[in-house]
Design a protein around this motif. Structure first.
Motif, PDB file in Angstrom:
ATOM      1  N   GLY A  22       7.586   0.019   3.641  1.00  0.00           N
ATOM      2  CA  GLY A  22       7.122   0.363   2.298  1.00  0.00           C
ATOM      3  C   GLY A  22       7.393   1.826   1.967  1.00  0.00           C
ATOM      4  N   ILE A  23       7.259   2.711   2.961  1.00  0.00           N
ATOM      5  CA  ILE A  23       7.593   4.128   2.743  1.00  0.00           C
ATOM      6  C   ILE A  23       9.065   4.266   2.388  1.00  0.00           C
ATOM      7  N   VAL A  24       9.923   3.611   3.169  1.00  0.00           N
ATOM      8  CA  VAL A  24      11.363   3.679   2.925  1.00  0.00           C
ATOM      9  C   VAL A  24      11.699   3.128   1.540  1.00  0.00           C
ATOM     10  N   ALA A  25      11.124   1.978   1.211  1.00  0.00           N
ATOM     11  CA  ALA A  25      11.391   1.372  -0.094  1.00  0.00           C
ATOM     12  C   ALA A  25      10.855   2.233  -1.225  1.00  0.00           C
ATOM     13  N   GLY A  26       9.663   2.805  -1.040  1.00  0.00           N
ATOM     14  CA  GLY A  26       9.074   3.639  -2.068  1.00  0.00           C
ATOM     15  C   GLY A  26       9.886   4.898  -2.323  1.00  0.00           C
ATOM     16  N   ILE A  27      10.432   5.492  -1.259  1.00  0.00           N
ATOM     17  CA  ILE A  27      11.279   6.679  -1.421  1.00  0.00           C
ATOM     18  C   ILE A  27      12.587   6.305  -2.103  1.00  0.00           C
ATOM     19  N   PHE A  28      13.146   5.175  -1.729  1.00  0.00           N
ATOM     20  CA  PHE A  28      14.430   4.755  -2.290  1.00  0.00           C
ATOM     21  C   PHE A  28      14.311   4.393  -3.773  1.00  0.00           C
ATOM     22  N   ALA A  29      13.238   3.704  -4.139  1.00  0.00           N
ATOM     23  CA  ALA A  29      13.081   3.227  -5.517  1.00  0.00           C
ATOM     24  C   ALA A  29      12.608   4.353  -6.427  1.00  0.00           C
ATOM     25  N   ASN A  30      13.242   4.453  -7.581  1.00  0.00           N
ATOM     26  CA  ASN A  30      12.832   5.432  -8.580  1.00  0.00           C
ATOM     27  C   ASN A  30      12.094   4.795  -9.751  1.00  0.00           C
ATOM     28  N   LYS A  31      12.124   3.469  -9.818  1.00  0.00           N
ATOM     29  CA  LYS A  31      11.481   2.759 -10.925  1.00  0.00           C
ATOM     30  C   LYS A  31      10.779   1.524 -10.375  1.00  0.00           C
ATOM     31  N   ASN A  53       0.821  -1.211   0.000  1.00  0.00           N
ATOM     32  CA  ASN A  53       0.000   0.000   0.000  1.00  0.00           C
ATOM     33  C   ASN A  53       0.855   1.262   0.000  1.00  0.00           C
ATOM     34  N   THR A  54       1.827   1.339   0.894  1.00  0.00           N
ATOM     35  CA  THR A  54       2.649   2.550   0.974  1.00  0.00           C
ATOM     36  C   THR A  54       3.672   2.615  -0.147  1.00  0.00           C
ATOM     37  N   SER A  55       4.318   1.494  -0.443  1.00  0.00           N
ATOM     38  CA  SER A  55       5.368   1.518  -1.464  1.00  0.00           C
ATOM     39  C   SER A  55       4.802   1.862  -2.836  1.00  0.00           C
ATOM     40  N   SER A  56       3.669   1.266  -3.195  1.00  0.00           N
ATOM     41  CA  SER A  56       3.090   1.533  -4.517  1.00  0.00           C
ATOM     42  C   SER A  56       2.607   2.971  -4.621  1.00  0.00           C
ATOM     43  N   SER A  57       2.047   3.501  -3.541  1.00  0.00           N
ATOM     44  CA  SER A  57       1.550   4.880  -3.560  1.00  0.00           C
ATOM     45  C   SER A  57       2.677   5.861  -3.854  1.00  0.00           C
ATOM     46  N   ILE A  58       3.808   5.686  -3.168  1.00  0.00           N
ATOM     47  CA  ILE A  58       4.920   6.619  -3.338  1.00  0.00           C
ATOM     48  C   ILE A  58       5.600   6.428  -4.685  1.00  0.00           C
ATOM     49  N   VAL A  59       5.849   5.180  -5.084  1.00  0.00           N
ATOM     50  CA  VAL A  59       6.535   4.937  -6.354  1.00  0.00           C
ATOM     51  C   VAL A  59       5.696   5.433  -7.534  1.00  0.00           C
ATOM     52  N   ILE A  60       4.406   5.165  -7.513  1.00  0.00           N
ATOM     53  CA  ILE A  60       3.544   5.630  -8.604  1.00  0.00           C
ATOM     54  C   ILE A  60       3.561   7.154  -8.678  1.00  0.00           C
ATOM     55  N   SER A  61       3.512   7.818  -7.520  1.00  0.00           N
ATOM     56  CA  SER A  61       3.554   9.277  -7.502  1.00  0.00           C
ATOM     57  C   SER A  61       4.869   9.807  -8.064  1.00  0.00           C
TER      58      SER A  61
END
Length: 267
Positions: A168-177, A89-97
């Motif tokens: 998931g927040i940490v992973a989403g911020i770290f991942a750019n793709k 939920n958190t990782s997909s939200s941040i990465v998509i944004s």
């Protein structure tokens, strides 16, 4: 009134309650809008896990810690499904944004780093609780598995969703793709979830693997939910509560630090 004064007026004290509520509401509505994918699919997946392991291993496995194998793995599958969905939920939200370039819409409003963390976590915990409720009702209806210690079960479900939501927040911020996000999921989150006592008691492991498992915070989350549901566990639930709380606080502080510095968020 200046823009800065408007920003202060909207905070209603030390916390921007309106902004926090808006972000949390957005995160909840994100998964509710596609409930067949975010709520129904995990229920089906958990049911398939139970059915396959029961058919393939159950009859030969016998009892584990005084309960039959299917009953033993049921709380672990419930918790594994909860944490995987909270992370998604958190990782997909941040990465998509970030990929779509609209992460600025979240960063521009007068929200502090802590409010951003709690806003995202609200969606993760909400999704985790709904998934746990759906699977728990299924276990009660089809297997007759109730909850021995409801408070313990609820506490560990919330901690599990918050911990993996923070991760998931940490992973989403770290991942750019998306492929970077997939690598984190496949090589970090999934192994930690599967190698955490979901399908076995750690007492059956060799000493080296048992020691490794005891450093895995997800083990204590799954073991804690198993205690809450069945009343049996490999470790003390109080130890599990301390480890899970510390792990959740640590990952949330890391997420807060990333938002504070704008790490991989600001050009």
């Amino acid at each position: 009134m200046t823009g800065k004064s408007d920003m202060g007026a909207r905070r209603f004290g030390a916390i921007n309650w309106l902004g926090l509520y808006t972000l949390a509401s957005r995160e909840v509505q994100r998964f509710l809008a596609v409930w067949t994918q975010t709520l129904m699919a995990p229920l089906v997946t958990a049911g398939l896990f139970l059915m396959i392991f029961s058919i393939a291993i159950g009859p030969r496995r016998g009892d584990v810690m005084g309960v039959d194998f299917t009953t033993f793995i049921a709380p672990g599958i419930l918790m594994m499904t909860v944490i995987q969905n909270a992370f998604a939920n958190t990782s997909s939200s941040i990465v998509i944004s970030k990929v779509q370039g609209n992460i600025v819409d979240t960063l521009m409003p007068p929200l502090s780093p802590a409010e951003l963390v709690f806003g995202y976590l609200a969606g993760a915990v909400g999704r985790g609780l709904l998934v746990a409720l759906a699977i728990g009702l299924g276990l009660l209806m089809f297997l007759g598995i109730g909850v021995q210690h409801p408070i313990w079960a609820l506490v560990f479900v919330i901690l599990g969703a918050a911990f993996l939501g923070g991760l998931g927040i940490v992973a989403g911020i770290f991942a750019n793709k998306f492929d970077q996000m997939a690598a984190i999921t496949n090589f970090i989150v999934t192994p930690l979830a599967f190698l955490s006592g979901t399908f076995y008691s750690v007492q059956a492991l060799p000493p080296v693997l048992r020691t490794f498992t005891q450093f895995n915070p997800i083990f204590y989350l799954i073991d804690g939910v198993r205690f809450g549901v069945l009343g049996v566990s490999d470790a003390s639930p109080w130890l599990g509560l301390c480890v899970a709380s510390f792990a959740t606080l640590t990952i949330c502080l890391i997420a807060w630090g990333m938002f504070s510095r704008g790490y991989r968020l600001k050009a």
